[in-house]
Design a protein around this motif. Sequence first.
Motif, PDB file in Angstrom:
ATOM      1  N   VAL A  41       3.925   2.481 -10.075  1.00 16.83           N
ATOM      2  CA  VAL A  41       3.001   1.653  -9.311  1.00 16.83           C
ATOM      3  C   VAL A  41       1.774   2.477  -8.938  1.00 16.83           C
ATOM      4  O   VAL A  41       1.897   3.536  -8.308  1.00 16.83           O
ATOM      5  CB  VAL A  41       3.686   1.151  -8.013  1.00 16.83           C
ATOM      6  N   VAL A  42       0.597   2.001  -9.345  1.00 17.94           N
ATOM      7  CA  VAL A  42      -0.632   2.734  -9.011  1.00 17.94           C
ATOM      8  C   VAL A  42      -0.820   2.741  -7.498  1.00 17.94           C
ATOM      9  O   VAL A  42      -0.601   1.730  -6.829  1.00 17.94           O
ATOM     10  CB  VAL A  42      -1.852   2.081  -9.711  1.00 17.94           C
ATOM     11  N   ALA A  43      -1.196   3.916  -6.964  1.00 17.48           N
ATOM     12  CA  ALA A  43      -1.326   4.047  -5.509  1.00 17.48           C
ATOM     13  C   ALA A  43      -2.522   3.250  -4.994  1.00 17.48           C
ATOM     14  O   ALA A  43      -3.646   3.431  -5.466  1.00 17.48           O
ATOM     15  CB  ALA A  43      -1.468   5.523  -5.132  1.00 17.48           C
ATOM     16  N   ASN A  44      -2.264   2.344  -4.060  1.00 20.49           N
ATOM     17  CA  ASN A  44      -3.323   1.656  -3.296  1.00 20.49           C
ATOM     18  C   ASN A  44      -2.726   1.368  -1.918  1.00 20.49           C
ATOM     19  O   ASN A  44      -1.568   1.725  -1.664  1.00 20.49           O
ATOM     20  CB  ASN A  44      -3.787   0.380  -4.017  1.00 20.49           C
ATOM     21  N   ASP A  45      -3.501   0.730  -1.040  1.00 23.68           N
ATOM     22  CA  ASP A  45      -3.011   0.549   0.332  1.00 23.68           C
ATOM     23  C   ASP A  45      -1.639  -0.121   0.373  1.00 23.68           C
ATOM     24  O   ASP A  45      -0.753   0.284   1.126  1.00 23.68           O
ATOM     25  CB  ASP A  45      -4.008  -0.278   1.153  1.00 23.68           C
ATOM     26  N   GLN A  46      -1.497  -1.130  -0.489  1.00 20.79           N
ATOM     27  CA  GLN A  46      -0.245  -1.893  -0.474  1.00 20.79           C
ATOM     28  C   GLN A  46       0.948  -1.053  -0.973  1.00 20.79           C
ATOM     29  O   GLN A  46       2.006  -1.031  -0.328  1.00 20.79           O
ATOM     30  CB  GLN A  46      -0.429  -3.113  -1.370  1.00 20.79           C
ATOM     31  N   SER A  47       0.741  -0.352  -2.096  1.00 23.81           N
ATOM     32  CA  SER A  47       1.876   0.412  -2.646  1.00 23.81           C
ATOM     33  C   SER A  47       2.193   1.634  -1.781  1.00 23.81           C
ATOM     34  O   SER A  47       3.339   2.072  -1.702  1.00 23.81           O
ATOM     35  CB  SER A  47       1.614   0.816  -4.102  1.00 23.81           C
ATOM     36  N   ILE A  48       1.162   2.168  -1.119  1.00 26.56           N
ATOM     37  CA  ILE A  48       1.404   3.282  -0.184  1.00 26.56           C
ATOM     38  C   ILE A  48       2.301   2.801   0.962  1.00 26.56           C
ATOM     39  O   ILE A  48       3.262   3.467   1.350  1.00 26.56           O
ATOM     40  CB  ILE A  48       0.068   3.853   0.336  1.00 26.56           C
ATOM     41  N   SER A  49       2.005   1.601   1.481  1.00 28.68           N
ATOM     42  CA  SER A  49       2.833   1.048   2.563  1.00 28.68           C
ATOM     43  C   SER A  49       4.243   0.771   2.077  1.00 28.68           C
ATOM     44  O   SER A  49       5.219   0.982   2.803  1.00 28.68           O
ATOM     45  CB  SER A  49       2.233  -0.258   3.101  1.00 28.68           C
ATOM     46  N   GLU A  50       4.357   0.305   0.829  1.00 28.49           N
ATOM     47  CA  GLU A  50       5.693   0.037   0.280  1.00 28.49           C
ATOM     48  C   GLU A  50       6.489   1.347   0.168  1.00 28.49           C
ATOM     49  O   GLU A  50       7.675   1.391   0.528  1.00 28.49           O
ATOM     50  CB  GLU A  50       5.563  -0.631  -1.096  1.00 28.49           C
ATOM     51  N   HIS A  60      -2.623  16.565  -0.895  1.00 27.28           N
ATOM     52  CA  HIS A  60      -2.933  15.374  -1.695  1.00 27.28           C
ATOM     53  C   HIS A  60      -3.137  14.159  -0.783  1.00 27.28           C
ATOM     54  O   HIS A  60      -2.273  13.838   0.048  1.00 27.28           O
ATOM     55  CB  HIS A  60      -1.779  15.122  -2.673  1.00 27.28           C
ATOM     56  N   LYS A  61      -4.264  13.487  -0.988  1.00 23.95           N
ATOM     57  CA  LYS A  61      -4.641  12.373  -0.103  1.00 23.95           C
ATOM     58  C   LYS A  61      -3.585  11.273  -0.033  1.00 23.95           C
ATOM     59  O   LYS A  61      -3.290  10.750   1.044  1.00 23.95           O
ATOM     60  CB  LYS A  61      -5.933  11.727  -0.636  1.00 23.95           C
ATOM     61  N   ILE A  62      -3.047  10.910  -1.200  1.00 21.23           N
ATOM     62  CA  ILE A  62      -2.075   9.805  -1.240  1.00 21.23           C
ATOM     63  C   ILE A  62      -0.783  10.239  -0.535  1.00 21.23           C
ATOM     64  O   ILE A  62      -0.226   9.496   0.285  1.00 21.23           O
ATOM     65  CB  ILE A  62      -1.748   9.416  -2.706  1.00 21.23           C
ATOM     66  N   MET A  63      -0.343  11.454  -0.830  1.00 22.90           N
ATOM     67  CA  MET A  63       0.859  11.989  -0.184  1.00 22.90           C
ATOM     68  C   MET A  63       0.683  11.982   1.337  1.00 22.90           C
ATOM     69  O   MET A  63       1.592  11.612   2.083  1.00 22.90           O
ATOM     70  CB  MET A  63       1.100  13.417  -0.699  1.00 22.90           C
ATOM     71  N   ARG A  64      -0.492  12.384   1.795  1.00 20.36           N
ATOM     72  CA  ARG A  64      -0.743  12.445   3.239  1.00 20.36           C
ATOM     73  C   ARG A  64      -0.716  11.047   3.864  1.00 20.36           C
ATOM     74  O   ARG A  64      -0.206  10.859   4.969  1.00 20.36           O
ATOM     75  CB  ARG A  64      -2.061  13.168   3.531  1.00 20.36           C
ATOM     76  N   LYS A  65      -1.271  10.075   3.139  1.00 27.37           N
ATOM     77  CA  LYS A  65      -1.242   8.703   3.675  1.00 27.37           C
ATOM     78  C   LYS A  65       0.198   8.195   3.789  1.00 27.37           C
ATOM     79  O   LYS A  65       0.567   7.575   4.787  1.00 27.37           O
ATOM     80  CB  LYS A  65      -2.043   7.761   2.759  1.00 27.37           C
ATOM     81  N   VAL A  66       1.001   8.470   2.770  1.00 30.20           N
ATOM     82  CA  VAL A  66       2.402   8.038   2.812  1.00 30.20           C
ATOM     83  C   VAL A  66       3.115   8.708   3.990  1.00 30.20           C
ATOM     84  O   VAL A  66       3.834   8.066   4.763  1.00 30.20           O
ATOM     85  CB  VAL A  66       3.141   8.387   1.492  1.00 30.20           C
TER      86      VAL A  66
END
Length: 338
Positions: free
Chosen positions: A5-14, A122-128
Amino acid sequence: MPRIVVANDQSISEAAALLQAGEIVVLPTETVYGLGANALDSDAVSKIFKAKKRPSFNPLIVHVIDKQAASKLVEMDERAQKVADAFWPGPLTLILPRKENSGISDLVTAGLETLAVRVPSHKIMRKVMKEAGVPIAAPSANSSGEPSATTPQHVAQSLGDAAPFILAAGACDVGLESTVLDLSGEVPIILRPGAVTSEDLEPYLGQVEIDMGAHEKPQSEIKSPGQLLKHYAPKIPVRLHAVDVQQDEALLAFGSIKFMGMKAGGHVKDMPDTAFRNLSESGDLNEAAKNLFMMLRDLDKPEHKAIAVMDIPNQGIGVAMNERLQRAAKKYSPKDIK
Ligand code: AMP
Ligand code: MG
């Protein structure tokens, strides 16, 4: 098949919700892809060991959002504070005495008195991590013993259905696992070389020892359980110090291939694309590190007899690359390659 799943706000929340629910999730980091779980939840952590077929004596690194969060889990002395300020967030893991009431699952530390902690950039990792709000235990997202996976596709190939949810964010920037620095004793010791080198650390710590040959020592002298294991190994043999290419070998080149010969005649530049990769044509070590595991996996095909690897300068991140390659090659004795 796993969901990529490509990382975006929705998949990060999932991903964050799955972690909170005690599930395992593959997460992008700046080093390699990680297989994450809530480090406070033993059931969740046990799923990591099962998915990777990782021996339970090999402890995991815990990822936290900042130094303050780390200091709730481990005793951070002055040295730890200094290197944390200098290198976090980034590819440096610290081994420190664990705090008694940290709540971290005993499975994470494999019964040791110390805990490995890291603050990823990593930005995405930090958001998760922010959304999940718990420390995340995350080893590399690959079956135990294989090269680490640095792309979502390679994670899927390695773990298959064992890792059902992969949060995808392209190839990892560094491409090698974090430097592991043991600060639990008097002398700082690098147990696993990485992008943060001993030269980078010495201005903050004074002399730093490097303990890379630990897998050749008696078990009683080994400081990091991971050093015991066969590691980073493709399925086919790896032949180091290649100055030519033998019949049916694939070539992992570094820099110019002008003087590389083919044992059976012909020129390396005419090798089929499937059998040839160059870590960095310009001889850039950072580019080469980013490509190392990706290209080893690309060349790891049964039609090749072995992967011949050209020499890589043993400086900067090249030290870490050479350590990985030596361990990748170690599984085989030279007679296997004939
Ligand atoms: P990975 O999670 O696959 O990146 O590997 C983590 C590495 O850190 C392994 O080599 C572990 O053995 C090592 N490690 C984790 N925790 C500790 C610890 N408390 N003491 C020494 N080494 C550790
Ligand atoms: Mg690993």
